[in-house]
Design a protein around this motif. Structure first.
Motif, mmCIF file in Angstrom:
data_model
loop_
_atom_site.group_PDB
_atom_site.id
_atom_site.type_symbol
_atom_site.label_atom_id
_atom_site.label_comp_id
_atom_site.label_asym_id
_atom_site.label_seq_id
_atom_site.Cartn_x
_atom_site.Cartn_y
_atom_site.Cartn_z
ATOM 1 N N GLU A 63 18.778 24.614 -25.562
ATOM 2 C CA GLU A 63 17.368 24.331 -25.792
ATOM 3 C C GLU A 63 16.550 24.800 -24.599
ATOM 4 O OE1 GLU A 63 14.328 20.644 -26.767
ATOM 5 O OE2 GLU A 63 16.453 20.237 -26.505
ATOM 6 N N LEU A 64 15.408 25.421 -24.907
ATOM 7 C CA LEU A 64 14.480 25.919 -23.890
ATOM 8 C C LEU A 64 13.091 25.397 -24.279
ATOM 9 C CD1 LEU A 64 15.919 29.512 -24.006
ATOM 10 C CD2 LEU A 64 16.307 27.860 -22.163
ATOM 11 N N PRO A 65 12.663 24.278 -23.701
ATOM 12 C CA PRO A 65 11.453 23.597 -24.164
ATOM 13 C C PRO A 65 10.143 24.400 -24.095
ATOM 14 C CG PRO A 65 12.748 22.157 -22.750
ATOM 15 C CD PRO A 65 13.352 23.523 -22.669
ATOM 16 N N THR A 66 10.009 25.299 -23.113
ATOM 17 C CA THR A 66 8.744 26.022 -22.946
ATOM 18 C C THR A 66 9.000 27.519 -22.801
ATOM 19 O OG1 THR A 66 8.731 25.936 -20.538
ATOM 20 C CG2 THR A 66 7.752 24.034 -21.709
ATOM 21 N N ALA A 95 12.766 32.024 -17.556
ATOM 22 C CA ALA A 95 13.785 31.721 -16.549
ATOM 23 C C ALA A 95 15.185 32.007 -17.099
ATOM 24 C CB ALA A 95 13.670 30.268 -16.104
ATOM 25 N N PHE A 96 15.426 31.670 -18.348
ATOM 26 C CA PHE A 96 16.724 31.934 -18.955
ATOM 27 C C PHE A 96 17.007 33.431 -19.022
ATOM 28 C CE2 PHE A 96 19.209 32.931 -22.772
ATOM 29 C CZ PHE A 96 20.393 32.287 -22.454
ATOM 30 N N GLU A 118 14.583 41.025 -16.775
ATOM 31 C CA GLU A 118 13.484 40.992 -15.818
ATOM 32 C C GLU A 118 12.161 40.875 -16.560
ATOM 33 O OE1 GLU A 118 13.588 43.864 -12.725
ATOM 34 O OE2 GLU A 118 15.759 43.901 -12.684
ATOM 35 N N PRO A 119 11.820 39.648 -16.972
ATOM 36 C CA PRO A 119 10.550 39.464 -17.736
ATOM 37 C C PRO A 119 9.324 39.642 -16.871
ATOM 38 C CG PRO A 119 11.649 37.369 -17.426
ATOM 39 C CD PRO A 119 12.529 38.431 -16.827
#
Length: 68
Positions: free
Chosen positions: A50-53, A59-60, A67-68
């Motif tokens: 799960e990635l809330p935001t 970050a993930f 490299e976002p």
């Protein structure tokens, strides 16, 4: 007013992050905005994270070598 021809920055960001994750073997998903607050999650090999935001998604992707 938002139109399909002009997606929001978050939609563009998510599409870019989704592509970066896919190149590294991960799938990114998100909930339907019409259902309430957006939530995100990543999957690979049957494991879900799960990635809330959208910041957590960024970050993930960095963590897996993007490299976002």
């Amino acid at each position: 007013m938002q139109t399909d021809a002009q997606p929001s920055a978050t939609e563009k960001d998510f599409s870019t992050l989704r592509a970066m994750a896919a190149m590294r073997g991960h799938q990114l998903h998100r909930s339907n905005p019409a259902d309430g607050p957006l939530t995100y999650w990543a999957t690979r090999w049957g494991v879900t994270r799960e990635l809330p935001t959208i910041e957590d998604v960024r970050a993930f992707v960095r963590q897996i070598g993007g490299e976002p």
